[in-house]
Each structure stands twice: as structure tokens, then as C-alpha cells.
Design a protein around this motif. Structure first.
Motif, PDB file in Angstrom:
ATOM      1  N   HIS A  42      -0.608  -3.379  -5.858  1.00 37.85           N
ATOM      2  CA  HIS A  42      -0.174  -1.753  -5.815  1.00 37.85           C
ATOM      3  C   HIS A  42      -1.545  -1.446  -4.940  1.00 37.85           C
ATOM      4  O   HIS A  42      -1.747  -0.381  -5.634  1.00 37.85           O
ATOM      5  N   LEU A  43      -1.824  -1.138  -3.772  1.00 35.72           N
ATOM      6  CA  LEU A  43      -2.847  -0.224  -3.422  1.00 35.72           C
ATOM      7  C   LEU A  43      -2.720   0.947  -2.869  1.00 35.72           C
ATOM      8  O   LEU A  43      -1.910   1.047  -1.863  1.00 35.72           O
ATOM      9  N   MET A  44      -3.072   2.272  -3.341  1.00 34.61           N
ATOM     10  CA  MET A  44      -2.968   3.824  -3.174  1.00 34.61           C
ATOM     11  C   MET A  44      -3.057   4.005  -1.394  1.00 34.61           C
ATOM     12  O   MET A  44      -4.198   4.351  -1.540  1.00 34.61           O
ATOM     13  N   ASP A  45      -2.220   4.128  -0.712  1.00 35.33           N
ATOM     14  CA  ASP A  45      -2.570   4.780   0.664  1.00 35.33           C
ATOM     15  C   ASP A  45      -1.681   6.200   0.494  1.00 35.33           C
ATOM     16  O   ASP A  45      -0.684   6.803   0.796  1.00 35.33           O
ATOM     17  N   GLY A  46      -3.081   7.100   1.277  1.00 33.72           N
ATOM     18  CA  GLY A  46      -2.723   8.573   0.953  1.00 33.72           C
ATOM     19  C   GLY A  46      -3.182   9.365   0.337  1.00 33.72           C
ATOM     20  O   GLY A  46      -3.173   9.432  -1.577  1.00 33.72           O
ATOM     21  N   LYS A  47      -4.422  10.592  -0.082  1.00 34.98           N
ATOM     22  CA  LYS A  47      -4.935  11.657  -0.322  1.00 34.98           C
ATOM     23  C   LYS A  47      -3.969  12.081  -0.814  1.00 34.98           C
ATOM     24  O   LYS A  47      -4.559  12.508  -2.324  1.00 34.98           O
ATOM     25  N   VAL A  48      -2.488  12.574  -0.605  1.00 36.00           N
ATOM     26  CA  VAL A  48      -1.737  13.306  -1.070  1.00 36.00           C
ATOM     27  C   VAL A  48      -0.695  12.686  -2.181  1.00 36.00           C
ATOM     28  O   VAL A  48      -1.027  13.656  -3.646  1.00 36.00           O
ATOM     29  N   PRO A  49      -0.332  12.013  -2.180  1.00 35.02           N
ATOM     30  CA  PRO A  49      -0.437  11.126  -4.045  1.00 35.02           C
ATOM     31  C   PRO A  49      -1.343  11.243  -4.396  1.00 35.02           C
ATOM     32  O   PRO A  49      -0.971  11.132  -5.569  1.00 35.02           O
ATOM     33  N   ARG A  50      -2.502  10.669  -4.038  1.00 38.30           N
ATOM     34  CA  ARG A  50      -3.398  10.407  -5.029  1.00 38.30           C
ATOM     35  C   ARG A  50      -3.927  11.854  -5.480  1.00 38.30           C
ATOM     36  O   ARG A  50      -4.252  11.653  -6.846  1.00 38.30           O
ATOM     37  N   ALA A  51      -4.098  12.506  -4.461  1.00 43.25           N
ATOM     38  CA  ALA A  51      -4.852  14.050  -5.528  1.00 43.25           C
ATOM     39  C   ALA A  51      -2.669  14.706  -6.077  1.00 43.25           C
ATOM     40  O   ALA A  51      -3.883  15.165  -7.543  1.00 43.25           O
ATOM     41  N   LEU A  52      -2.091  14.242  -6.395  1.00 40.09           N
ATOM     42  CA  LEU A  52      -0.836  14.472  -7.060  1.00 40.09           C
ATOM     43  C   LEU A  52      -1.645  13.773  -8.538  1.00 40.09           C
ATOM     44  O   LEU A  52      -1.167  14.861  -9.434  1.00 40.09           O
ATOM     45  N   ALA A  53      -1.457  12.408  -8.458  1.00 43.35           N
ATOM     46  CA  ALA A  53      -1.674  12.052  -9.182  1.00 43.35           C
ATOM     47  C   ALA A  53      -2.925  12.466 -10.331  1.00 43.35           C
ATOM     48  O   ALA A  53      -2.887  12.447 -11.599  1.00 43.35           O
ATOM     49  N   ARG A  54      -3.772  12.478  -9.832  1.00 43.12           N
ATOM     50  CA  ARG A  54      -5.108  13.559 -10.201  1.00 43.12           C
ATOM     51  C   ARG A  54      -4.706  14.754 -10.919  1.00 43.12           C
ATOM     52  O   ARG A  54      -5.450  15.005 -11.450  1.00 43.12           O
ATOM     53  N   THR A  86       0.594  -1.293   0.256  1.00 47.45           N
ATOM     54  CA  THR A  86       0.282  -0.336   0.141  1.00 47.45           C
ATOM     55  C   THR A  86       1.352   1.129  -0.019  1.00 47.45           C
ATOM     56  O   THR A  86       1.204   1.065   1.282  1.00 47.45           O
ATOM     57  N   PRO A  87       1.352   1.602  -1.161  1.00 47.26           N
ATOM     58  CA  PRO A  87       2.361   2.391  -1.166  1.00 47.26           C
ATOM     59  C   PRO A  87       1.965   4.413  -1.054  1.00 47.26           C
ATOM     60  O   PRO A  87       0.038   4.503  -1.471  1.00 47.26           O
ATOM     61  N   ASN A  88       2.856   4.765   0.186  1.00 50.88           N
ATOM     62  CA  ASN A  88       2.231   6.606   0.635  1.00 50.88           C
ATOM     63  C   ASN A  88       3.405   6.965   0.236  1.00 50.88           C
ATOM     64  O   ASN A  88       4.615   6.453  -1.000  1.00 50.88           O
ATOM     65  N   ALA A  89       3.225   7.869   0.070  1.00 54.00           N
ATOM     66  CA  ALA A  89       4.254   8.617  -0.223  1.00 54.00           C
ATOM     67  C   ALA A  89       6.166   8.875   0.524  1.00 54.00           C
ATOM     68  O   ALA A  89       6.438   8.634  -0.565  1.00 54.00           O
ATOM     69  N   GLN A  90       5.475   7.798   1.691  1.00 50.69           N
ATOM     70  CA  GLN A  90       7.737   8.032   2.209  1.00 50.69           C
ATOM     71  C   GLN A  90       7.429   6.592   1.281  1.00 50.69           C
ATOM     72  O   GLN A  90       8.902   6.618   0.832  1.00 50.69           O
ATOM     73  N   ASN A  91       6.808   5.720   1.068  1.00 45.98           N
ATOM     74  CA  ASN A  91       7.426   4.485  -0.078  1.00 45.98           C
ATOM     75  C   ASN A  91       7.776   4.606  -1.417  1.00 45.98           C
ATOM     76  O   ASN A  91       8.414   4.109  -1.683  1.00 45.98           O
ATOM     77  N   LEU A  92       6.766   5.229  -2.417  1.00 48.99           N
ATOM     78  CA  LEU A  92       7.129   6.621  -3.050  1.00 48.99           C
ATOM     79  C   LEU A  92       8.917   6.639  -3.364  1.00 48.99           C
ATOM     80  O   LEU A  92       9.058   7.074  -4.249  1.00 48.99           O
ATOM     81  N   VAL A  93       9.134   7.568  -2.268  1.00 49.83           N
ATOM     82  CA  VAL A  93      10.458   8.315  -1.811  1.00 49.83           C
ATOM     83  C   VAL A  93      11.296   6.749  -1.908  1.00 49.83           C
ATOM     84  O   VAL A  93      11.969   7.875  -2.911  1.00 49.83           O
ATOM     85  N   ARG A  94      10.852   6.433  -1.348  1.00 47.01           N
ATOM     86  CA  ARG A  94      12.589   5.279  -1.428  1.00 47.01           C
ATOM     87  C   ARG A  94      11.900   4.545  -1.784  1.00 47.01           C
ATOM     88  O   ARG A  94      12.874   4.423  -3.040  1.00 47.01           O
ATOM     89  N   HIS A  95      11.254   4.282  -2.615  1.00 50.63           N
ATOM     90  CA  HIS A  95      11.211   3.413  -4.302  1.00 50.63           C
ATOM     91  C   HIS A  95      12.265   4.080  -5.660  1.00 50.63           C
ATOM     92  O   HIS A  95      12.634   4.228  -6.225  1.00 50.63           O
TER      93      HIS A  95
END
Length: 281
Positions: free
Chosen positions: A81-93, A54-63
Motif C-alpha cells: 500500500h503506497l501513499m499516492d498524494g501529498k495532501v493525504p500524506r500531509a494530513l497524516a503527518r 497506491t491509495p490517494n484521497a479518492q481511494n481513501l474515501v471509497r475505502h
């Protein structure tokens, strides 16, 4: 960390009957929270190991910013791979027009236990205090739970890592909840997968079990609705979360800016990054 020796080949992950959209090099599963739970629960007991992230911002940064090779290899083989976090989701959209469903790890865990997991399902938990596990067993009347809580700093001690790997292999379960924190949970799951012979569905779910049992307080609905759960945690526990927010998660904004300039460098096609139609099957 020394990697324990491998004895059997890993088994391929199950088929993916859903679309994936790549965001910042990670292929996100385009399914709802309930669809994800139904897919997980549909796997029969004894099915070869598959794992959910469940990638969140922290996981995306590490990856994709720190480019941790073990983390990248682990994510490459993940089933969901399930989106965890409204901030990354909002950025994607907002920046790329990518519509990725929100399926936070805490919500995924709660929905599985409240709707799909049966009292007699075999469950293995890595991480978390005994009191939390006892609360979980009492609330959901669980009768088959195996629990191992490694000591602080275990990931840098090969013998302790091996104990985690062996515990999972020696306690076959339908559901494996990895609650040792990121990236420790991911590293251990990767070693189990590499060792071969494991069964069940492993879920790297952070503090979800603590939230579910009330051993940690989750942000109130207002914070969650506004996508400010990170701010709530920073306010109530600044010493714990200040590094996580400003050092380990904030670089996601830089990644998005770079990806906007060069989508292909982040696995996102320039012609589709603004349409929301980019996919991988």
C-alpha cells in the motif's frame, strides 16, 4: 455486476519485510519509492499473483467513507500500500504525526520502467489506447506486451469483465498494469485473484502510462512540489475532475476530522496517533 465463477483458491500474498502504519483504516507500507520498485522487481517470473495499490484521497474515501465492501476486501489482501498524494500524506503527518513515505503511482510506474523492467519482461496491460501502448513499447524497446482495452462502461457488463479476467489469465506476465481507472482496475484484479492461478505483480496505476508516454500531460514540477497536482488537473480539465475533486476526494477532510476525535474508529490507536510510531507488521 455479476461475479464470474471461481475455479481455484487464491494464493496468499508474499511476506511483507517492512513496517506498516495504519492511516484511515489503510495499512501503508513504510518503504521508499525505490525500495518498493526493488521489491517488485525481485519477484521472479512465474511468482503467484500479488498486487500493489497506491491509495490517494479518492481511494481513501471509497475505502473508509463510502465503505465499499469489494474495495475494502481488495485492499485487505494487497501486498504493498503506497501513499499516492501529498495532501493525504500531509494530513497524516500534520494531524496525526504519521510519517508515511510518498510513492505516487505515476512515479512508481516511471521508476519501474526506467530502472528495473527489462525489454524482454512479459507485460500485460488492461486499459489504455493502442497508440499509448505502441509508444510505451517503442520507448522502452519492449518485446513481450499483451494489451486489452475494455470498452467504456465495461465494469457493468459481466461478459466484458470476464474478457478482462480471462485475458490476464491467458497472458501470464511478470508485470500487470491495470490502467482501466479506479475502482474498475481494483475490481478486475480482485476477480483475477479470486479465480486463482494467476502470476506476476499487478499494479493499479491509473493514468500513469499515459503520463509516462506523453499521451497525457502531468502537472509541472511546481504544482507537484506544492501538492497541487489535483488543482492543475482541475484547471486543465474541469469537466473531468470537478466531481473527482469535490465529491469523490474532498470527504477525506471530514474523515480526518472524525479520526482525530476517535482514532480507534479508523484503526488508529489514540495513544500513538500523534507520535508517528503506530505500526502493523
Amino acid at each position: 455486476m455479476t461475479t464470474p465463477s471461481m475455479t481455484m483458491p487464491a494464493v496468499s500474498a508474499p511476506e511483507k519485510p517492512f513496517e506498516e502504519i495504519v492511516f484511515l483504516r489503510v495499512p501503508f507500507s513504510i518503504i521508499s519509492l525505490d525500495e518498493a520498485c526493488r521489491l517488485i522487481a525481485a519477484r521472479p517470473p512465474g511468482a503467484p499473483l500479488a498486487y500493489v495499490v497506491t491509495p490517494n484521497a479518492q481511494n481513501l474515501v471509497r475505502h473508509s467513507h463510502l465503505e465499499d465492501p469489494r474495495f475494502i476486501a481488495f485492499y485487505e489482501k494487497a501486498w504493498l500500500h503506497l501513499m499516492d498524494g501529498k495532501v493525504p500524506r500531509a494530513l497524516a503527518r500534520q494531524v496525526f504525526g504519521l510519517d508515511i513515505p510518498l510513492a505516487a503511482g505515476s512515479d512508481l510506474t516511471a521508476h519501474l520502467f526506467e530502472t528495473y523492467i527489462r525489454p524482454d519482461d512479459a507485460i500485460t496491460i488492461i486499459g489504455g489506447e493502442v497508440e499509448m501502448v505502441e509508444s510505451l513499447k517503442a520507448r522502452f524497446h519492449l518485446t513481450s506486451v499483451a494489451h486489452h482495452n475494455p470498452p467504456m462502461g465495461f465494469i457493468n457488463k459481466p461478459d466484458e469483465v470476464e474478457k478482462c479476467v480471462r485475458f490476464i489469465l491467458d497472458h501470464p506476465a511478470r508485470y500487470i498494469f491495470m490502467a482501466a481507472g479506479s475502482p474498475r482496475s481494483e475490481y478486475v484484479t480482485q476477480l483475477v485473484d479470486q479465480r486463482g492461478g494467476a502470476v506476476g505483480t499487478a499494479l493499479c496505476i491509473g493514468s500513469s502510462l499515459n503520463f509516462l508516454t506523453g499521451h497525457a500531460k502531468r502537472a509541472n514540477p511546481v504544482f507537484r512540489k506544492l501538492g497541487l497536482e489535483w488543482l492543475y488537473r482541475l484547471i486543465v480539465s474541469p469537466q473531468t475532475h470537478i466531481r473527482r475533486v469535490f465529491v469523490e476526494s474532498m470527504p477525506v477532510l471530514l474523515m480526518v476530522a472524525k479520526a482525530r476525535m476517535n482514532p480507534a474508529a479508523y484503526g488508529m490507536d489514540r495513544g500513538r496517533a500523534g507520535t508517528g510510531t503506530q505500526s502493523r507488521k
